[in-house]
Design a protein around this motif. Structure first.
Motif, mmCIF file in Angstrom:
data_model
loop_
_atom_site.group_PDB
_atom_site.id
_atom_site.type_symbol
_atom_site.label_atom_id
_atom_site.label_comp_id
_atom_site.label_asym_id
_atom_site.label_seq_id
_atom_site.Cartn_x
_atom_site.Cartn_y
_atom_site.Cartn_z
ATOM 1 N N CYS A 75 1.763 -7.745 9.682
ATOM 2 C CA CYS A 75 1.585 -9.197 9.818
ATOM 3 C C CYS A 75 0.104 -9.545 9.661
ATOM 4 O O CYS A 75 -0.734 -9.025 10.408
ATOM 5 N N ALA A 76 -0.206 -10.420 8.717
ATOM 6 C CA ALA A 76 -1.602 -10.778 8.476
ATOM 7 C C ALA A 76 -1.687 -12.225 8.018
ATOM 8 O O ALA A 76 -0.739 -12.770 7.443
ATOM 9 N N SER A 77 -2.840 -12.826 8.246
ATOM 10 C CA SER A 77 -3.052 -14.214 7.847
ATOM 11 C C SER A 77 -3.545 -14.345 6.422
ATOM 12 O O SER A 77 -3.649 -15.457 5.900
ATOM 13 N N GLU A 78 -3.842 -13.219 5.747
ATOM 14 C CA GLU A 78 -4.268 -13.258 4.357
ATOM 15 C C GLU A 78 -4.024 -11.891 3.742
ATOM 16 O O GLU A 78 -3.917 -10.883 4.456
ATOM 17 N N GLY A 79 -3.938 -11.862 2.429
ATOM 18 C CA GLY A 79 -3.724 -10.587 1.746
ATOM 19 C C GLY A 79 -3.880 -10.732 0.246
ATOM 20 O O GLY A 79 -3.356 -11.672 -0.364
ATOM 21 N N ASN A 80 -4.619 -9.818 -0.351
ATOM 22 C CA ASN A 80 -4.775 -9.793 -1.806
ATOM 23 C C ASN A 80 -3.480 -9.324 -2.465
ATOM 24 O O ASN A 80 -2.745 -8.514 -1.893
ATOM 25 N N GLY A 107 -3.846 -6.110 1.338
ATOM 26 C CA GLY A 107 -3.393 -5.928 -0.025
ATOM 27 C C GLY A 107 -3.310 -4.484 -0.463
ATOM 28 O O GLY A 107 -2.554 -4.161 -1.389
ATOM 29 N N SER A 108 -4.075 -3.594 0.188
ATOM 30 C CA SER A 108 -4.146 -2.218 -0.306
ATOM 31 C C SER A 108 -3.565 -1.169 0.659
ATOM 32 O O SER A 108 -2.976 -0.183 0.211
ATOM 33 N N LEU A 109 -3.712 -1.348 1.964
ATOM 34 C CA LEU A 109 -3.167 -0.374 2.906
ATOM 35 C C LEU A 109 -1.649 -0.258 2.813
ATOM 36 O O LEU A 109 -1.117 0.863 2.751
ATOM 37 N N PRO A 110 -0.893 -1.361 2.786
ATOM 38 C CA PRO A 110 0.566 -1.209 2.680
ATOM 39 C C PRO A 110 0.992 -0.456 1.420
ATOM 40 O O PRO A 110 1.952 0.326 1.456
ATOM 41 N N LYS A 111 0.294 -0.675 0.315
ATOM 42 C CA LYS A 111 0.617 0.051 -0.919
ATOM 43 C C LYS A 111 0.432 1.553 -0.715
ATOM 44 O O LYS A 111 1.269 2.357 -1.146
ATOM 45 N N ALA A 112 -0.673 1.932 -0.036
ATOM 46 C CA ALA A 112 -0.914 3.351 0.229
ATOM 47 C C ALA A 112 0.115 3.916 1.204
ATOM 48 O O ALA A 112 0.532 5.079 1.080
ATOM 49 N N LEU A 113 0.549 3.120 2.166
ATOM 50 C CA LEU A 113 1.575 3.582 3.112
ATOM 51 C C LEU A 113 2.905 3.807 2.408
ATOM 52 O O LEU A 113 3.616 4.779 2.699
ATOM 53 N N VAL A 114 3.265 2.927 1.486
ATOM 54 C CA VAL A 114 4.500 3.107 0.717
ATOM 55 C C VAL A 114 4.429 4.404 -0.080
ATOM 56 O O VAL A 114 5.397 5.172 -0.139
ATOM 57 N N CYS A 134 6.712 -0.012 4.250
ATOM 58 C CA CYS A 134 5.807 -1.000 4.847
ATOM 59 C C CYS A 134 5.963 -2.326 4.113
ATOM 60 O O CYS A 134 5.797 -2.392 2.887
ATOM 61 N N ARG A 135 6.287 -3.365 4.846
ATOM 62 C CA ARG A 135 6.441 -4.701 4.287
ATOM 63 C C ARG A 135 5.420 -5.636 4.934
ATOM 64 O O ARG A 135 5.058 -5.445 6.092
ATOM 65 N N VAL A 136 4.977 -6.620 4.171
ATOM 66 C CA VAL A 136 3.890 -7.496 4.595
ATOM 67 C C VAL A 136 4.424 -8.912 4.730
ATOM 68 O O VAL A 136 5.188 -9.380 3.875
ATOM 69 N N VAL A 137 4.014 -9.615 5.783
ATOM 70 C CA VAL A 137 4.361 -11.025 5.931
ATOM 71 C C VAL A 137 3.077 -11.839 6.005
ATOM 72 O O VAL A 137 2.157 -11.522 6.766
ATOM 73 N N ARG A 188 5.553 -6.272 -5.172
ATOM 74 C CA ARG A 188 4.321 -6.003 -5.915
ATOM 75 C C ARG A 188 3.832 -4.600 -5.550
ATOM 76 O O ARG A 188 3.659 -4.290 -4.371
ATOM 77 N N ASP A 189 3.614 -3.770 -6.555
ATOM 78 C CA ASP A 189 3.131 -2.397 -6.361
ATOM 79 C C ASP A 189 4.005 -1.620 -5.383
ATOM 80 O O ASP A 189 3.513 -0.826 -4.577
ATOM 81 N N GLY A 190 5.310 -1.866 -5.428
ATOM 82 C CA GLY A 190 6.239 -1.154 -4.561
ATOM 83 C C GLY A 190 6.344 -1.699 -3.155
ATOM 84 O O GLY A 190 7.099 -1.164 -2.338
ATOM 85 N N VAL A 191 5.593 -2.763 -2.850
ATOM 86 C CA VAL A 191 5.576 -3.351 -1.504
ATOM 87 C C VAL A 191 6.350 -4.665 -1.517
ATOM 88 O O VAL A 191 6.181 -5.486 -2.427
ATOM 89 N N THR A 192 7.207 -4.878 -0.515
ATOM 90 C CA THR A 192 7.877 -6.161 -0.331
ATOM 91 C C THR A 192 6.982 -7.073 0.489
ATOM 92 O O THR A 192 6.564 -6.719 1.601
#
Length: 472
Positions: A6-11, A24-31, A37-40, A77-81
């Protein structure tokens, strides 16, 4: 393992600083490490790539005594939802932050992050919230959702990116806006205020920061902005994991914004072409002098006051300066005047243009970060990636990522005390290093080969999530 970030901004959707880069980059690396890892994020009016979103549903979110509409969208995007939460009243504005009702906006967003789970097929094992804007997520989870089967086993991590910004408001915001009654007000009350970050520290299973050194520093009143007492009580929860950078995006061998491409195996010609282009961009004399650059917010805690004290001395030393940034008027005026007094030696651009920042990373010889405090810092890592040697103060993530080259093994030049004298001495040593034509290419290559990608850090995040899930 399932993680909701959960974040207030993300590339690349909406970002204003380091949190956006991380989201923008940590969730991609976690996947890539095997974590779902999904981002809201909020669906801001200024958000990019809106045409790629898919509508899922809409629902109501409790906000104090009333309910507010929330639309739920997603994209891959990049395997991340990525999930996006829409409410035009709160988020269709000209910028991300800085509004009178930010407390209400992000209380709504935090509550919506939990409500959306009723409308998705995704149940996280861990929710990782970030900074004060999502600090109420673990608070709401413990107070109002924990008794429900869907939420009973969810663990929580709260990551502090900058402890200076805590989400502090008057206590009157709690019941009417946040929906936190008098019985539970103590969870977020601290020092006579409603403090969102305090609530997250209290309620989360683990509290992380963005570098190991910063995790120790925030136990000290000098760095903690008033939260050191609480953090010392909760120190058993605390850990620090150094951020990384997106090495695919920051890649001098493929960056479309720089004048010539190069890599650690062959950089002399490429760096020279980028330096020539930078000189032309800022009207600097192409005489081979070392160029020291800063890409920063022009505010006090970034050490700009120290730079102001030594700027004339650096020019007298034979160095050229390039400054990109904006912030406090006094600093903007000083550097603009400095450039006017030293044409051909000092170049200044007041503002922030990302492609220009990349041209500076590629074209400069040295990169200056004399911060009073720096939780992690990413610019010093980007500078190394582009073969531009950092000059940093030993604080936070700067200390963890940059080691002094005085012993022949480091990747930059460092100083410990927050003083203009020590900064000038580090710049003088860097100047001597630059004119050592045999040693300098060795240092540049060593810096470029530093691994600041997310691979190692993502593995440590994964291990932290696994440890949290093993808690009873």
């Amino acid at each position: 393992m399932n993680v909701l970030f959960c974040a207030s901004e993300g590339n690349p959707f909406a970002a204003s600083g380091g949190l956006g880069d991380v989201a923008g980059s940590l969730p991609k690396a976690l996947v890539q490490a095997g974590v779902d890892c999904r981002v809201v994020l909020p669906l801001y009016g200024t958000m990019r790539f809106r045409d790629e979103l898919t509508y899922i549903t809409n629902f109501s979110v409790p906000v104090g005594w009333r309910s507010q509409y929330c639309g739920l969208f997603s994209c891959q995007r990049d395997g991340v939802t990525f999930y996006f939460l829409d409410n035009e009243y709160y988020f269709k504005r000209g910028s991300l932050y800085g509004f009178y009702d930010d407390g209400e906006r992000y209380a709504f967003f935090s509550r919506a992050c939990l409500e959306m789970l009723f409308y998705t097929d995704f149940t996280p094992d861990v929710i990782n919230s970030n900074d004060w804007q999502t600090a109420l997520v673990p608070v709401y989870l413990n107070l109002y959702y924990r008794h429900l089967d869907k939420f009973a086993k969810i663990k929580t991590v709260f990551t502090i990116h900058n402890i200076q910004y805590q989400g502090k408001y008057g206590l009157d915001i709690l019941e009417d806006t946040c929906g936190i009654g008098r019985r539970d007000a103590h969870v977020v009350e601290y020092d006579g205020c409603a403090n969102f970050m305090k609530g997250a520290i209290e309620c989360s299973d683990r509290v992380s920061t963005v570098s190991p050194t910063y995790a120790g520093e925030i136990l000290d009143p000098w760095f903690s902005h008033g939260l050191d007492g609480l953090l010392r009580q909760k120190q058993y929860k605390l850990c620090g994991i150094l951020n990384g950078i997106d090495t695919a995006s920051y890649n001098p061998a493929a960056d479309p914004d720089i004048a010539a491409h190069y890599d650690a195996d062959s950089f002399a010609a490429g760096k020279a072409a980028c330096k020539q282009a930078l000189c032309e961009q800022f009207g600097l004399q192409p005489d081979g002098s070392p160029i020291i650059a800063m890409v920063t917010r022009l505010v006090g805690h970034k050490g700009v006051d120290l730079v102001r004290s030594v700027a004339e001395g650096l020019v007298d030393l034979g160095q050229q300066l390039v400054i990109l940034g904006n912030g406090e008027y006094a600093y903007e005026a000083f550097f603009s005047d400095l450039a006017a007094r030293h044409p051909g030696r000092v170049g200044v651009y007041i503002g922030f243009v990302p492609p220009l920042a990349r041209k500076i990373y590629a074209g400069a010889d040295l990169f200056l970060m004399p911060s009073k405090s720096e939780p992690c810092g990413l610019a010093q890592m980007v500078a190394c990636r582009y073969g531009t040697i950092p000059i940093v103060r030993e604080t936070g993530g700067l200390r963890d990522s940059i080691k002094d080259s005085g012993g022949g093994e480091g990747n930059g030049f460092t100083f410990s005390q927050y003083s203009a004298h020590d900064l000038y001495e580090a710049c003088r040593r860097a100047n001597e290093g630059y004119w050592n034509k045999e040693g300098w290419p060795v240092l540049v290559e060593r810096a470029m080969r530093c691994d600041f990608g997310w691979g190692v850090s993502a593995q440590r995040y994964k291990e932290m999530y696994e440890q949290v899930c093993s808690l009873w």
